[in-house]
Design an enzyme around this catalytic site. Structure first.
Site, short mmCIF file in Angstrom:
data_model
loop_
_atom_site.label_atom_id
_atom_site.label_comp_id
_atom_site.label_asym_id
_atom_site.label_seq_id
_atom_site.Cartn_x
_atom_site.Cartn_y
_atom_site.Cartn_z
N CYS A 178 0.78 -1.25 0.02
CA CYS A 178 0.04 0.36 0.24
C CYS A 178 0.84 1.20 0.15
O CYS A 178 1.91 0.97 0.58
CB CYS A 178 -1.16 -0.21 0.82
SG CYS A 178 -1.53 -1.32 1.50
N ARG A 214 4.64 0.33 -6.73
CA ARG A 214 4.88 -0.12 -5.16
C ARG A 214 3.63 -1.75 -5.30
O ARG A 214 3.82 -2.37 -4.37
CB ARG A 214 4.30 0.99 -4.18
CG ARG A 214 5.28 1.41 -3.72
CD ARG A 214 4.52 2.34 -2.25
NE ARG A 214 4.75 1.80 -1.71
CZ ARG A 214 5.46 1.75 -0.48
NH1 ARG A 214 6.01 2.36 -0.36
NH2 ARG A 214 4.71 1.11 0.85
N TRP A 241 -2.56 -3.02 -1.61
CA TRP A 241 -2.29 -3.77 -2.37
C TRP A 241 -2.61 -4.90 -1.14
O TRP A 241 -2.46 -4.45 0.21
CB TRP A 241 -0.40 -4.02 -2.05
CG TRP A 241 -0.32 -5.09 -2.55
CD1 TRP A 241 0.42 -5.26 -3.67
CD2 TRP A 241 -0.10 -6.27 -1.79
NE1 TRP A 241 0.97 -6.77 -4.31
CE2 TRP A 241 1.22 -6.97 -2.41
CE3 TRP A 241 0.58 -6.81 -0.55
CZ2 TRP A 241 1.47 -8.63 -2.63
CZ3 TRP A 241 0.85 -8.10 -0.56
CH2 TRP A 241 1.47 -8.47 -1.22
N ASN A 297 -1.05 2.06 5.71
CA ASN A 297 0.25 0.64 5.12
C ASN A 297 0.45 -0.18 6.18
O ASN A 297 0.81 0.35 7.02
CB ASN A 297 1.30 1.01 4.51
CG ASN A 297 2.27 0.16 3.92
OD1 ASN A 297 2.10 -0.70 3.41
ND2 ASN A 297 3.19 1.05 3.59
N GLY A 298 -0.01 -1.12 6.45
CA GLY A 298 0.89 -1.84 7.11
C GLY A 298 -0.28 -2.98 7.68
O GLY A 298 -1.43 -3.09 7.12
N GLU A 338 19.82 -13.97 -9.80
CA GLU A 338 19.24 -13.05 -9.58
C GLU A 338 19.37 -13.44 -11.64
O GLU A 338 17.75 -12.50 -12.14
CB GLU A 338 20.36 -12.01 -10.36
CG GLU A 338 19.75 -10.46 -10.44
CD GLU A 338 18.80 -9.59 -9.70
OE1 GLU A 338 18.10 -11.16 -9.24
OE2 GLU A 338 18.41 -9.24 -10.04
N LYS A 397 14.33 -12.44 -12.28
CA LYS A 397 14.16 -11.15 -13.10
C LYS A 397 13.28 -11.37 -14.25
O LYS A 397 11.84 -11.02 -14.88
CB LYS A 397 15.43 -10.79 -13.79
CG LYS A 397 16.28 -9.59 -13.33
CD LYS A 397 15.83 -8.44 -12.71
CE LYS A 397 15.41 -8.52 -11.68
NZ LYS A 397 16.02 -8.60 -10.65
N GLU A 455 9.69 -12.82 -12.42
CA GLU A 455 8.51 -12.17 -11.76
C GLU A 455 7.88 -11.03 -12.70
O GLU A 455 7.12 -10.46 -12.50
CB GLU A 455 9.31 -11.25 -10.91
CG GLU A 455 11.08 -10.11 -11.33
CD GLU A 455 11.30 -9.94 -10.29
OE1 GLU A 455 10.56 -9.13 -9.09
OE2 GLU A 455 12.43 -9.36 -9.77
N HIS A 471 20.63 -34.26 -10.09
CA HIS A 471 20.27 -34.90 -8.06
C HIS A 471 18.05 -34.77 -8.34
O HIS A 471 17.65 -34.93 -7.09
CB HIS A 471 20.66 -33.99 -7.13
CG HIS A 471 22.40 -34.67 -7.08
ND1 HIS A 471 22.17 -35.52 -6.95
CD2 HIS A 471 22.78 -33.50 -7.57
CE1 HIS A 471 23.71 -35.98 -6.97
NE2 HIS A 471 23.99 -34.93 -7.39
N LYS A 493 7.24 -2.87 -5.12
CA LYS A 493 8.36 -2.39 -4.98
C LYS A 493 8.97 -2.90 -3.74
O LYS A 493 9.87 -3.57 -3.54
CB LYS A 493 8.72 -1.29 -5.33
CG LYS A 493 9.84 -0.54 -5.39
CD LYS A 493 10.52 -1.25 -6.64
CE LYS A 493 12.13 -0.87 -6.33
NZ LYS A 493 13.09 -2.23 -7.24
O1 M6R Z 1 13.91 -3.00 -0.63
P1 M6R Z 1 15.12 -4.43 -0.67
O2 M6R Z 1 16.66 -4.42 -1.23
O3 M6R Z 1 14.70 -4.60 0.84
O4 M6R Z 1 14.03 -5.41 -1.82
C1 M6R Z 1 14.08 -6.97 -1.50
C2 M6R Z 1 13.41 -7.96 -2.99
O5 M6R Z 1 12.35 -7.31 -2.34
C3 M6R Z 1 13.66 -7.11 -3.88
O6 M6R Z 1 15.36 -6.83 -4.14
C4 M6R Z 1 13.25 -7.57 -5.01
O7 M6R Z 1 13.81 -9.00 -4.68
C5 M6R Z 1 13.31 -7.57 -5.95
N1 M6R Z 1 12.03 -6.80 -6.56
C6 M6R Z 1 13.30 -7.79 -7.25
O8 M6R Z 1 13.63 -7.68 -8.59
#
Ligand code: M6R
Length: 614
Positions: free
Chosen positions: A2, A27, A76, A104-105, A487, A491, A494, A510, A609
């Protein structure tokens, strides 16, 4: 997650609130709403599900709503489905609706509080914990006939969980009240206006002067003036901070998406990091307390983070163990916070976070502090909770990152980690002066090498078209290449929604290799010369079972080209820094795959985000 915004000033609030909410879209959200107030009139509320545009269309860009103060929200969903009923703002309701709020929370004890309020005659129209929170404020406000700050403080004592909340009280027109615990909230002022938001980027075009409200603190916003209070209701002062991010750095600048813009910003971000942290050919990343003797005595490093930040930590683990004699543990913050572990006194806990607000990372940091471990935060948002609470901070200087999929912040995290590890190795005598200077020299070559990768984007567009219809992808590599695969795979999945997994190449046999069938895409990252043959033979095993192979490599003469269907050649660099180069083609591949599947690249479904709730 949120997003909340608030405004009180001498302009119409609704268009400003919509403008600020637009900046929080990244976000992630599924509904939105605003409430505005003209001093003599009751609060007016508009809410919609779906995109902010629907709310904007419905209110003619906000012009249909009159009032110079207001609050807004992008939701959200956590408690209750995405619906207009559950969308914020929420009201206390009843005979006279006194309080309107956005939140938010997560309120953990909302069920118990809801029961208490129901017993006291309150009725509920939504499934949200926020409605409970707002009604609890109202309950204290009416029962004890106290002012807004006292009612908020009583509420804060009673609720468990995380919140950043913005409230309007009917009896106090033109004022906005705010409070927080563990969810981000920033307050900004100009001469005649006051703003609040979940993060700086939402109000950066309006002000550069910010206050970061602390946990269990409350604020009263008037036009151009803000007062802060502690839990006892005493006035407190909070130091004003100025943010030096470019006002327009949260704009797209002609790029189709923020992600593409942020990918292209990586060379500049790295240059900025190196300019800031290298002085007279020496690394200046430590402070007075994180000094030579601390590093000399260091016995262990624990790196904790989530998602991509955790992947940067995995790369740092391979690097640290290659150049120093310090053992490194890398833990997911969500696991670390609940596990029992031994940590010696001469240990350094490193938390990595772009937002500085990730709930699990923040909790892990607090746990490390409670264990008496020295803590260092590698963080992008100055003034964030993690930056404020860690003993030491290295800022990653990536500027605002808007796309949910991180690119430039991940790259900046890698640079911070390289600098830290090189400096530590030098201090401990693991590197001599010649190797030290050589490594710094190699770091300085990274931006140009990344630019050369970026100049060949047609290749990735073509590849993405070929593979965008696939169901499954595997990313395989060994050692540092495995860290890069983690990584690359995240990418891809997601933003393209293609099922994708990263495997240490040696693990395939395995279990995972049973998933390889005709047409499965296997991306091999092969940059570590001493184990290139091994990864290559794992790729050949996949090929014999029908896989289509893409390889990212800097190596010549390893027979890779003859085996692979597609080869992505990248420049060579010291293998310790390879993640910075090899990740770039994988970012581009994911970007163009998402694009060719017609998806919302910057705001993938279900994701937020910054993950400010557990
Ligand atoms: O704000 P942060 O770096 O703590 O966020 C951690 C993860 O949520 C963040 O790296 C997430 O995996 C990425 N958005 C992926 O692209």
């Amino acid at each position: 997650m949120c997003g909340i915004v608030g405004f009180t000033g001498r302009e119409q609030a609704a268009p400003i609130l919509l403008e600020c909410l637009k900046k929080l879209e990244y976000r992630g959200y599924d509904s939105a709403g605003i409430a505005v107030r003209d001093s003599s009139l009751p609060v007016v509320i508009e809410k919609t599900t779906g995109k902010l545009k629907a709310l904007s269309d419905r209110t003619h860009g906000g012009k249909a709503l009159k009032g110079m103060s207001g609050i807004g929200h992008t939701r959200w969903a956590t408690h209750g489905a995405p619906s207009v009923q559950n969308a914020h703002p929420h009201v206390s309701g009843g005979v006279r609706s006194t309080v309107t709020g956005v939140h938010n929370g997560i309120i953990e004890n909302y069920a118990e509080l809801k029961q208490k309020l129901t017993d006291n005659g309150y009725e509920f129209y939504s499934e949200t914990d926020t409605e409970v929170l707002i009604k609890l404020v109202d309950y204290y406000y009416r029962k004890y006939r106290i002012g807004p700050i006292d009612a908020i403080n009583r509420t804060m004592v009673r609720v468990k969980g995380s919140y950043a909340v913005a409230l309007m009280f009917d009896d106090y027109p033109e004022e906005i009240y705010a409070a927080r615990n563990d969810s981000p909230l920033v307050i900004g002022t100009t001469q005649d206006s006051s703003f609040l938001a979940s993060d700086v980027s939402a109000i950066l075009s309006r002000t550069r002067s910010f206050y970061y409200l602390g946990n269990l603190q409350a604020a009263r916003l008037k036009k151009g003036k803000v007062e802060f209070f502690n839990l006892n209701g005493d006035r407190i002062s909070i130091r004003k901070k100025t943010v030096d991010w470019e006002t327009d750095s949260a704009e797209k600048h002609g790029y189709e998406h923020f992600m593409l813009k942020e990918i292209h910003e990586q060379p500049d971000v790295i240059r900025r990091m190196l300019d800031r942290y290298i002085e007279d050919e020496g690394i200046c990343i430590c402070d007075d307390q994180l000094d030579e003797s601390f590093f000399q005595d260091l016995k262990q490093i624990i790196i904790v983070a989530c998602g991509s930040a955790w992947h940067a930590g995995v790369a740092a683990q391979y690097m640290t163990e290659a150049v120093t004699d310090v053992p490194v543990r890398v833990e997911l913050a969500s696991e670390f916070r609940y596990r029992s572990m031994y940590a010696c006194k001469e240990c350094l806990f490193i938390v990595i976070s772009q937002s500085g607000e990730t709930a699990d990372s923040l909790a892990a940091l607090r746990k490390a502090k409670s264990l008496g471990i020295r803590t260092l935060a590698i963080v992008n948002v100055n003034g964030s909770s993690i930056a404020n609470e860690a003993d030491h901070v290295i800022l990653t200087l990536a500027g605002p990152e808007i796309s949910v999929a991180t690119t430039k912040a991940y790259s900046a995290q890698l640079i911070a980690l390289y600098l830290l590890v090189i400096q530590m190795a030098f201090i401990r005598g693991n590197l001599d002066a010649v190797m030290y200077s050589q490594m710094i020299g190699e770091l300085k070559e990274l931006p140009d090498k990344i630019s050369s990768i970026l100049s060949d984007k047609e290749k990735y567009q073509r590849l993405a078209t070929v593979f965008s219809s696939r169901q499954d992808m595997f990313f395989i590599g060994r050692n540092m290449d495995y860290a890069i695969c983690l990584e690359g795979s995240l990418k891809m999945k997601e933003i393209s929604y293609i099922h994708s997994e990263a495997y240490a190449a040696g693990e395939l046999k395995h279990g995972t290799i049973s998933l390889i069938e005709d047409g499965t895409v296997v991306v091999g990252v092969i940059t570590c010369p001493h184990i290139a043959d091994k990864t290559l033979s794992n790729m050949i095993e996949c090929k014999s079972r029908g896989a289509r192979l893409i390889t990212v490599t800097d190596l010549e003469d390893k027979g890779i080209e003859s085996v692979c269907d597609y080869m992505i050649k990248i420049p060579s660099v010291n293998g310790l820094f390879m993640a910075s180069l090899a990740v770039v083609p994988l970012q581009l591949l994911s970007y163009y795959t998402s694009l060719s599947r017609g998806l919302d690249v910057d705001k993938p479904r279900n994701l937020a985000k910054s993950v400010t709730v557990e």
